[in-house]
Write a protein that holds these residues in place. Sequence first.
Motif, PDB file in Angstrom:
ATOM      1  N   GLY A  66       0.735  -1.149  -0.201  1.00 35.91           N
ATOM      2  CA  GLY A  66      -0.004   0.309  -0.052  1.00 35.91           C
ATOM      3  C   GLY A  66       1.354   1.462  -0.189  1.00 35.91           C
ATOM      4  O   GLY A  66       1.955   1.378  -0.687  1.00 35.91           O
ATOM      5  N   LEU A  67       0.729   1.965   0.771  1.00 34.09           N
ATOM      6  CA  LEU A  67       1.093   4.048   0.738  1.00 34.09           C
ATOM      7  C   LEU A  67       1.720   3.226   2.895  1.00 34.09           C
ATOM      8  O   LEU A  67       1.054   3.218   3.685  1.00 34.09           O
ATOM      9  CB  LEU A  67       0.116   4.518   0.232  1.00 34.09           C
ATOM     10  CG  LEU A  67       0.879   5.763   1.013  1.00 34.09           C
ATOM     11  CD1 LEU A  67       1.946   6.622  -0.245  1.00 34.09           C
ATOM     12  CD2 LEU A  67       0.342   7.267   0.754  1.00 34.09           C
ATOM     13  N   TYR A  68       3.240   2.923   2.138  1.00 38.19           N
ATOM     14  CA  TYR A  68       3.765   3.091   3.511  1.00 38.19           C
ATOM     15  C   TYR A  68       5.378   4.283   3.295  1.00 38.19           C
ATOM     16  O   TYR A  68       5.443   5.113   1.584  1.00 38.19           O
ATOM     17  CB  TYR A  68       4.755   2.116   3.462  1.00 38.19           C
ATOM     18  CG  TYR A  68       5.439   0.937   2.456  1.00 38.19           C
ATOM     19  CD1 TYR A  68       6.980   1.458   2.943  1.00 38.19           C
ATOM     20  CD2 TYR A  68       5.079   0.696   1.912  1.00 38.19           C
ATOM     21  CE1 TYR A  68       7.705   0.630   2.073  1.00 38.19           C
ATOM     22  CE2 TYR A  68       6.371   0.555   0.168  1.00 38.19           C
ATOM     23  CZ  TYR A  68       7.346   0.299   0.871  1.00 38.19           C
ATOM     24  OH  TYR A  68       8.141  -0.496  -0.011  1.00 38.19           O
ATOM     25  N   GLN A  69       6.037   4.160   4.603  1.00 36.86           N
ATOM     26  CA  GLN A  69       7.333   5.748   4.632  1.00 36.86           C
ATOM     27  C   GLN A  69       8.173   4.526   5.362  1.00 36.86           C
ATOM     28  O   GLN A  69       8.445   3.848   5.256  1.00 36.86           O
ATOM     29  CB  GLN A  69       6.947   6.384   5.516  1.00 36.86           C
ATOM     30  CG  GLN A  69       6.145   7.124   5.232  1.00 36.86           C
ATOM     31  CD  GLN A  69       6.616   8.185   6.962  1.00 36.86           C
ATOM     32  OE1 GLN A  69       5.138   8.244   7.634  1.00 36.86           O
ATOM     33  NE2 GLN A  69       6.511   9.710   6.216  1.00 36.86           N
ATOM     34  N   SER A  70       9.107   4.663   3.815  1.00 36.11           N
ATOM     35  CA  SER A  70      10.730   4.760   3.520  1.00 36.11           C
ATOM     36  C   SER A  70      11.698   5.624   4.408  1.00 36.11           C
ATOM     37  O   SER A  70      11.710   6.580   4.105  1.00 36.11           O
ATOM     38  CB  SER A  70      11.181   4.023   2.401  1.00 36.11           C
ATOM     39  OG  SER A  70      12.215   3.413   2.215  1.00 36.11           O
ATOM     40  N   ARG A  71      11.844   5.637   5.625  1.00 39.38           N
ATOM     41  CA  ARG A  71      12.598   6.799   6.388  1.00 39.38           C
ATOM     42  C   ARG A  71      11.176   8.177   5.567  1.00 39.38           C
ATOM     43  O   ARG A  71      10.371   7.541   6.551  1.00 39.38           O
ATOM     44  CB  ARG A  71      14.180   6.800   5.886  1.00 39.38           C
ATOM     45  CG  ARG A  71      15.081   5.453   6.364  1.00 39.38           C
ATOM     46  CD  ARG A  71      15.540   5.723   6.003  1.00 39.38           C
ATOM     47  NE  ARG A  71      16.601   5.152   4.498  1.00 39.38           N
ATOM     48  CZ  ARG A  71      17.320   5.490   4.219  1.00 39.38           C
ATOM     49  NH1 ARG A  71      18.551   5.302   4.884  1.00 39.38           N
ATOM     50  NH2 ARG A  71      17.398   5.185   2.833  1.00 39.38           N
ATOM     51  N   SER A  72      11.740   8.890   5.494  1.00 40.50           N
ATOM     52  CA  SER A  72      11.655   9.619   4.964  1.00 40.50           C
ATOM     53  C   SER A  72      10.454  10.140   3.875  1.00 40.50           C
ATOM     54  O   SER A  72      10.014  11.391   3.879  1.00 40.50           O
ATOM     55  CB  SER A  72      12.378  11.441   4.856  1.00 40.50           C
ATOM     56  OG  SER A  72      12.894  11.379   3.991  1.00 40.50           O
ATOM     57  N   LEU A  73      10.938   8.861   3.777  1.00 42.43           N
ATOM     58  CA  LEU A  73      10.204   8.698   1.713  1.00 42.43           C
ATOM     59  C   LEU A  73       8.856   7.960   1.432  1.00 42.43           C
ATOM     60  O   LEU A  73       8.483   7.104   2.244  1.00 42.43           O
ATOM     61  CB  LEU A  73      11.083   8.224   0.977  1.00 42.43           C
ATOM     62  CG  LEU A  73      10.664   7.939  -0.922  1.00 42.43           C
ATOM     63  CD1 LEU A  73      11.393   9.540  -1.114  1.00 42.43           C
ATOM     64  CD2 LEU A  73      11.718   7.398  -1.188  1.00 42.43           C
TER      65      LEU A  73
END
Length: 885
Positions: free
Chosen positions: A113-120
């Motif tokens: 889905g929509l997630y965060q990879s560090r600040s991205l």
Amino acid sequence: MADTTPGTVYLKDYQPSAYLINRTELYFHLHEDHVIVSSRIHLLRIGSLAHNTSLTLNGEEMELLSVSVDGRELEEHEYSVSAESLVIHAVPEQCVLACKTRIRPQENTSLSGLYQSRSLFCTQCEAEGFRRITYYIDRPDVMSVFTVTVEGERERYPVLLSNGNLIEAQQLAGGRHRTVWHDPFPKPAYLFALVAGNLEHIEDRFTTMNDREVTLRIYVEKKDIDKCGHAMRSLQQSMRWDEEVYGREYDLDIFNIVAVDDFNMGAMENKSLNIFNTSCVLCSPQITTDLGFHRVQSIVAHEYFHNWSGNRVTCRDWFQLSLKEGFTVFRDSQFSADMGSSTVKRVEDVTLLRAVQFAEDAGPMSHPVRPESFIEINNFYTATVYEKGAEVVRMIHTLLGVERFRRGSDLYFERHDGQAVTCEDFVLAMEDASGVNLKQFRNWYSQAGTPQLTVQDEYDETAQCYTLHVEQSCPATPGQSEKRPFVIPLAIGLLGEAGNLPLRQRGAPTDLDTSDNTHTVLTVDQPKQSFVFEGVTERPVPSLLRGFSAPVRLQYDYSSQDLCALMRRDGDGFVRWDSAQTLVTRIIFEVEQQFLSGTPRLLDPLLIEACGDLLCDDSLDPAMVAEMLRLPGEDYLAEQASQSGGANVDSIHHARDWVRSALGKSLAPLFLARYQGLESRQPYAPEATQIADRSLRNMCLAYLVSASLDNLALASAQYREATNLTDRQAALKEIAFYGDHTLRDSTLENFHQEWRHEALVVNQWLQLQAAIPDSEGLSRVQSLMAHADFDLGNPNKVRALVGGFVNQNLINFHHLDGSGYRFLGDVVVKLNRLNPQLASRLLTPLTKWRRYTDRGELMRAELERLAAEPALSPDVFEIVSKSLQ
């Protein structure tokens, strides 16, 4: 077992959606701790549904803020929300449905889905991730034109990307900004993509065959901006190759690639916005091996080729996954073969297929290329769907020939552009374009298991006739006890004393247009068949399954002398390599029996002589020589042993080590001479000649060190002087595997200190240590799991350390006390909550418990312990439950 047993989805139950979505409009409001998603979907009911006007939308792990139909907000009694869906109780035949939801990507550890990879911010929507973003008909046969608006804080998220062409960019009040993207080509929700963050990019151009200019961009973190050049060149090469070989032109104004560090897969082909694992896009000689450069080129090509074989024409349902993946793997394999050595590429593909897919076919997760059922679709991103699926397409290519296959692919793309179709549609296009009946060939899509060809021969010296008797069979697999005959293209040649003999097959057409009369393809389509060749002036050695023309096991009673003859003289590079592998596998098993019986171990002099000839022949491709000298892996040997009773991990490990050492000692002067002769001071380049030389030189180093620990001095010198990661890592491996504690630990620490700021290199450092086969293997891995550079939430690091241990360190993973199995089980329990996809994929080694004679019950016991865990994810539940059946 799980508190609630997940349900099974069956292909036979497929029904088309009752609704189309003509247009999808999405608006993303990005905030630091949440995202507000506003969606407008333009719905159209298909056919008559007088008795049921309700609509079910998929949705998970989100908060519904509002829902309206044609601008009227619905009251609570007009809809119902569950953990997996939103049901609108009455929907007009045509309407606009609007939803507003709140999601929290920073809490999404599943990376779906929509997630965060560090600040991205980034997305992964295949297979069923879009339902974690907004309520939608999340299935591949519902295709829509998307317009996407992304709004966020300008300083925190200066780059806002989605699919299609950029049609608007606007600065907003309060330090925010937004971009609007439009993709004119209908696509299913699984191809949706969004990326937002602080990224930089390199840019280039590509002019298509119809003189359209396309902007190409690769987005990465600032520190990685100098590592994108190889990926950009690979993209341009892919675009040109697809035009020249398949006539496929890129269709939008821009093509973007984004590198993400936290990613479950290698890469994702989202339309015009490919999201890549950093390991599959970043390259430089200091952080990337030759294999890594090749991998980046191949994966960039694969994802680009999906633009047509997967995006413009997609799969109707997830059972048809190989429609896009098998075809595209075949296409990227063709591309890689054209960019380098076709024989070496074929060897690489077959090595993977035999080690992974054949084992899958023989295990509890065996399934056809087009599965009949699944519990969790993410478990079917398998070697069967990808690699065996590619082999099925390759067989069609072999049966039809280059020109007719191209006509078939042209017809397939023209007939189904903008549609979601089936494997049957692909084969039918090939039939219609070629006039070749492929009805029986379809058995490859519906039947699981690896077929076996048993071949016998006879030679009539007086009549100068040579006959091949071929019998095909296929073992029973779960749910399929009886198998119909396959259509198997069997490529052959006949080897005489002076080389390959001309072929004249009785009954074959005499007007075949072929430039090579020493090679032919037999069509095996009956349980038993015989093929007669006339005018054969000497008893030949059959050169069978040339080019690995079909994904089958081959049984023919070759003598060791026959195998040596094929190694030395056959005109097919694959057969030469395969004969070397067959010979050395046979010898390893002979040594294993000597080891178990306590008799003196002896190395067959035929192997020494044949390998010596390889080392002395400067006319041979060094890369091919390196592959022929490479010993089969322990996992492949275990899989082979399981075919005839069961595998003994310890004896296989010791026998393989002994053969490598004995061969190294026997040919030490030749290995040393070749090692020294291949030394080069040229600046590093990831091009074919240099890669070939490095591969053979490092193979020679491995044999020299295994022959004598005195040669660790060579490895230490190479480690200090290496100007590229390929040579440095090869030397480091020998030091780590064979050096004493002082040398090993100091060198590993030196390597870490130099490269600790490069995550991709640190991952390789973790993986190398996970594979060290000494008695401290498990305790070393457990210690590294507490290292500052390890993160259980990062799939790359888990695959490197845990995957490296359970897949590459068999002697420790399969320790008789069961500690390796308990270690894997404990990791899977933790990941089951964090990242179920990753957890289920790590379980593969335990599914092979029936393979091992003395460890099987310990492995089964660990699966039973996992089965008793509460709240198993569907991903893990499916693997565990099927493995215990």
